[in-house]
Design a protein around this motif. Structure first.
Motif, PDB file in Angstrom:
ATOM      1  N   UNK A 136      -0.997  18.075  15.006  1.00 47.14           N
ATOM      2  CA  UNK A 136      -2.336  18.602  14.737  1.00 47.14           C
ATOM      3  C   UNK A 136      -2.284  20.048  14.233  1.00 47.14           C
ATOM      4  N   UNK A 137      -1.127  20.701  14.365  1.00 46.75           N
ATOM      5  CA  UNK A 137      -0.993  22.075  13.901  1.00 46.75           C
ATOM      6  C   UNK A 137      -0.303  22.162  12.542  1.00 46.75           C
ATOM      7  N   UNK A 138      -0.096  21.036  11.903  1.00 51.27           N
ATOM      8  CA  UNK A 138       0.474  21.069  10.560  1.00 51.27           C
ATOM      9  C   UNK A 138      -0.444  21.878   9.651  1.00 51.27           C
ATOM     10  N   UNK A 139       0.144  22.850   8.962  1.00 49.13           N
ATOM     11  CA  UNK A 139      -0.652  23.747   8.123  1.00 49.13           C
ATOM     12  C   UNK A 139      -0.460  23.500   6.632  1.00 49.13           C
ATOM     13  N   UNK A 140       0.448  22.594   6.262  1.00 52.41           N
ATOM     14  CA  UNK A 140       0.573  22.231   4.854  1.00 52.41           C
ATOM     15  C   UNK A 140      -0.704  21.514   4.440  1.00 52.41           C
ATOM     16  N   UNK A 141      -1.424  22.101   3.498  1.00 52.17           N
ATOM     17  CA  UNK A 141      -2.731  21.570   3.127  1.00 52.17           C
ATOM     18  C   UNK A 141      -2.734  21.118   1.675  1.00 52.17           C
ATOM     19  N   UNK A 142      -3.586  20.170   1.416  1.00 52.52           N
ATOM     20  CA  UNK A 142      -3.765  19.651   0.058  1.00 52.52           C
ATOM     21  C   UNK A 142      -5.248  19.731  -0.294  1.00 52.52           C
ATOM     22  N   UNK A 171       0.887  16.238   4.421  1.00 57.65           N
ATOM     23  CA  UNK A 171      -0.039  17.355   4.333  1.00 57.65           C
ATOM     24  C   UNK A 171      -1.343  17.002   5.024  1.00 57.65           C
ATOM     25  N   UNK A 172      -2.296  17.888   4.911  1.00 53.48           N
ATOM     26  CA  UNK A 172      -3.606  17.624   5.511  1.00 53.48           C
ATOM     27  C   UNK A 172      -4.689  17.965   4.502  1.00 53.48           C
ATOM     28  N   UNK A 173      -5.678  17.100   4.433  1.00 52.46           N
ATOM     29  CA  UNK A 173      -6.829  17.317   3.564  1.00 52.46           C
ATOM     30  C   UNK A 173      -8.083  17.404   4.416  1.00 52.46           C
ATOM     31  N   UNK A 174      -9.106  18.020   3.863  1.00 49.37           N
ATOM     32  CA  UNK A 174     -10.346  18.186   4.619  1.00 49.37           C
ATOM     33  C   UNK A 174     -11.206  16.943   4.496  1.00 49.37           C
ATOM     34  N   UNK A 175     -11.662  16.454   5.643  1.00 52.89           N
ATOM     35  CA  UNK A 175     -12.573  15.317   5.684  1.00 52.89           C
ATOM     36  C   UNK A 175     -13.975  15.812   5.324  1.00 52.89           C
ATOM     37  N   UNK A 176     -14.518  15.290   4.237  1.00 51.27           N
ATOM     38  CA  UNK A 176     -15.819  15.760   3.757  1.00 51.27           C
ATOM     39  C   UNK A 176     -16.934  15.514   4.761  1.00 51.27           C
ATOM     40  N   UNK A 177     -16.755  14.500   5.625  1.00 56.09           N
ATOM     41  CA  UNK A 177     -17.813  14.157   6.583  1.00 56.09           C
ATOM     42  C   UNK A 177     -17.797  15.061   7.810  1.00 56.09           C
ATOM     43  N   UNK A 178     -16.616  15.400   8.282  1.00 57.04           N
ATOM     44  CA  UNK A 178     -16.506  16.167   9.538  1.00 57.04           C
ATOM     45  C   UNK A 178     -16.015  17.590   9.334  1.00 57.04           C
ATOM     46  N   UNK A 182      -7.279  16.050   8.033  1.00 57.50           N
ATOM     47  CA  UNK A 182      -6.699  14.741   8.331  1.00 57.50           C
ATOM     48  C   UNK A 182      -5.372  14.616   7.566  1.00 57.50           C
ATOM     49  N   UNK A 183      -4.404  13.899   8.126  1.00 56.95           N
ATOM     50  CA  UNK A 183      -3.093  13.803   7.459  1.00 56.95           C
ATOM     51  C   UNK A 183      -3.136  12.898   6.241  1.00 56.95           C
ATOM     52  N   UNK A 184      -2.356  13.282   5.240  1.00 59.53           N
ATOM     53  CA  UNK A 184      -2.173  12.469   4.048  1.00 59.53           C
ATOM     54  C   UNK A 184      -0.720  12.594   3.602  1.00 59.53           C
ATOM     55  N   UNK A 185      -0.267  11.623   2.825  1.00 57.36           N
ATOM     56  CA  UNK A 185       1.118  11.610   2.382  1.00 57.36           C
ATOM     57  C   UNK A 185       1.190  11.685   0.868  1.00 57.36           C
ATOM     58  N   UNK A 186       2.109  12.546   0.390  1.00 58.69           N
ATOM     59  CA  UNK A 186       2.248  12.776  -1.044  1.00 58.69           C
ATOM     60  C   UNK A 186       3.706  12.670  -1.458  1.00 58.69           C
ATOM     61  N   UNK A 223      -1.899  10.262  -8.697  1.00 63.41           N
ATOM     62  CA  UNK A 223      -1.021   9.161  -8.303  1.00 63.41           C
ATOM     63  C   UNK A 223       0.049   9.542  -7.309  1.00 63.41           C
ATOM     64  N   UNK A 224       0.152  10.813  -6.946  1.00 59.26           N
ATOM     65  CA  UNK A 224       1.142  11.236  -5.951  1.00 59.26           C
ATOM     66  C   UNK A 224       0.685  10.914  -4.533  1.00 59.26           C
ATOM     67  N   UNK A 225      -0.620  10.725  -4.336  1.00 59.45           N
ATOM     68  CA  UNK A 225      -1.140  10.367  -3.012  1.00 59.45           C
ATOM     69  C   UNK A 225      -0.751   8.937  -2.692  1.00 59.45           C
ATOM     70  N   UNK A 226      -0.160   8.732  -1.516  1.00 56.55           N
ATOM     71  CA  UNK A 226       0.240   7.392  -1.098  1.00 56.55           C
ATOM     72  C   UNK A 226      -0.897   6.745  -0.326  1.00 56.55           C
ATOM     73  N   UNK A 227      -1.342   5.604  -0.810  1.00 54.08           N
ATOM     74  CA  UNK A 227      -2.346   4.842  -0.081  1.00 54.08           C
ATOM     75  C   UNK A 227      -3.717   5.474  -0.082  1.00 54.08           C
ATOM     76  N   UNK A 228      -4.445   5.215   0.986  1.00 52.61           N
ATOM     77  CA  UNK A 228      -5.834   5.637   1.115  1.00 52.61           C
ATOM     78  C   UNK A 228      -5.900   7.001   1.787  1.00 52.61           C
ATOM     79  N   UNK A 229      -6.669   7.899   1.187  1.00 52.08           N
ATOM     80  CA  UNK A 229      -6.823   9.243   1.752  1.00 52.08           C
ATOM     81  C   UNK A 229      -7.361   9.204   3.184  1.00 52.08           C
ATOM     82  N   UNK A 230      -8.137   8.181   3.510  1.00 56.40           N
ATOM     83  CA  UNK A 230      -8.750   8.101   4.838  1.00 56.40           C
ATOM     84  C   UNK A 230      -7.897   7.328   5.844  1.00 56.40           C
ATOM     85  N   UNK A 231      -6.738   6.827   5.425  1.00 60.54           N
ATOM     86  CA  UNK A 231      -5.881   6.054   6.332  1.00 60.54           C
ATOM     87  C   UNK A 231      -4.572   6.774   6.617  1.00 60.54           C
ATOM     88  N   UNK A 232      -4.592   8.104   6.447  1.00 58.69           N
ATOM     89  CA  UNK A 232      -3.361   8.875   6.571  1.00 58.69           C
ATOM     90  C   UNK A 232      -2.674   8.744   7.910  1.00 58.69           C
TER      91      UNK A 232
END
Length: 387
Positions: A136-142, A171-178, A182-186, A223-232
């Motif tokens: 939860x403290x991962x600071x690599x952001x996308x 990495x982590x991206x910002x959830x537009x709803x909350x 949230x984690x994502x893979x690139x 295309x570098x994002x693996x899978x669904x941004x919301x299923x990280x």
């Protein structure tokens, strides 16, 4: 009884075939490669040619159509021969599994055939300097910039970055709803501008080097994002569970290698009337080490069976337990093996002393034994958290 307890004839055949390959190389080969600053390219190529590296990947992309159960057998047997391939934990097990399960069709076609035949490899970047075991403290952001992604952050203790084609970065991206991250893979290609690496000076002598990575405004296509941004998170643990199973296989193989050396020595080393292995003070600790390794293997097989059956939740618990048990069993097996040889256990001739350092890896990585105990106490036993 299920194959998670009793191996099938197919698994036994695979185990014997990989053991034969391992015996052709052995520990001296791997030690020499590490001393010379090289990589086990010959062994990697032979394992790939025989289909072992991609045994867990889908057949339609050049793999063997098996699962983590088969891949863990390959790594364990190479380890028992003294020549484990660390990058198997990362490239086919973590990255290959994640891409096979969640990647786009384009990503699958671009990466899986190469991961299966060994012509392409990937590293996995999750650990950070200030995050440790706290994901939860991962600071690599996308962040999005038009159709692109821009990544910034740092990673440490990333294996084999100098020899891979790309790194799967968490990495982590910002959830537009909350508004929460949230984690994502690139997938970050090795020569991407802004993506730099520096080697970490390790006491452990291994062919696979450890690196610190810096991502300085690294621009990636959509295309570098693996899978669904919301299923990280789901995708992340789809890679972490195989990582724990494969770490257990690595540790069990190493423990078996050390124990076999000690048993052979105890059978022939004679100081008094009988070989030292006749004395219970020598024999019983070796027997106990063997029992612990066998028990760890059973839990590893259970974890692999659950994962391959699609039970991610059950596999998570079992994989953590397997990694813990294997790490502890490996350390004790190596320690007792060195002790059995006495002074000879510390010589380069017998090749056990260097395992004292190497055996601790499975206690520390990819997650410490204390964090596994936390997981079991919270998730399995329902005890409250202290953090």
């Amino acid at each position: 009884m299920s194959n998670a307890v009793v191996e099938s004839a197919e698994h036994r055949t695979l185990r014997a075939a990989v053991a034969a390959l391992g015996q052709r190389y052995g520990r001296e080969y791997l030690a020499r490669v590490a001393r010379e600053g090289g990589h086990p390219d010959e062994l990697w190529a032979d394992a790939a040619k025989l289909g072992y590296l991609g045994v867990n990947l889908p057949e339609e992309y050049g793999g063997g159509g098996g699962g983590i159960a088969e891949l863990s057998i390959v790594l364990e047997e190479l380890g028992a021969a003294g020549c484990p391939l660390l990058m198997m934990v990362v490239s086919p097990a973590i990255c290959g599994t994640v891409i096979a399960r969640f990647g786009t069709e384009e990503q699958k076609r671009a990466w899986l055939p190469g991961l299966a035949d060994g012509s392409r490899t990937m590293a996995f970047g999750i650990t950070e300097p200030d995050a440790g075991s706290n994901s939860h403290r991962i600071t690599t952001t996308a962040r999005r910039d038009g159709d692109d992604w821009v990544l910034s952050g740092r990673k440490v203790f990333i294996s084999g970055v100098d020899i891979v084609d790309a790194t799967l970065i968490v990495g982590r991206t910002e959830d537009a709803r909350t508004g929460r991250l949230k984690p994502c893979l690139f997938i970050v290609d090795r020569d991407t501008p802004g993506f730099t690496r520096s080697v970490i000076d390790m006491e452990l002598q291994a062919a696979e080097k450890q690196f610190e990575l810096v991502l300085d405004e690294v621009r990636l296509p959509a295309g570098a994002l693996v899978g669904d941004e919301d299923a990280g998170l789901l995708q992340l643990f789809a890679g972490l569970n195989p990582e724990r199973v494969m770490t257990a296989a690595f540790a069990i193989g190493m423990g078996r290698y050390a124990l076999a050396k000690a048993v052979d020595y105890a059978k022939t080393r004679q100081v008094w009337k009988e070989p030292i292995g006749a004395h219970q003070a020598v024999a019983h600790p070796l027997a106990a080490a063997h029992i612990e390794l066998e028990l760890a293997r059973l839990m590893m097989q259970k974890a692999a069976h659950l994962y391959d059956a699609g039970d991610d939740m059950g596999a998570g618990e079992a994989a953590n337990m397997a990694k813990y048990a294997a790490g502890e069993a490996c350390v004790r097996a190596v320690d007792q093996s060195v002790h059995t040889l006495g002074g000879n256990g510390l010589t380069r001739e017998y090749g056990l002393a260097s395992l004292i350092t190497a055996s601790r890896v499975a206690r520390i990585a990819p997650v410490s034994r204390e964090m596994i105990l936390n997981f079991v106490s919270h998730q399995t036993l329902g005890l409250p958290k202290s953090y």
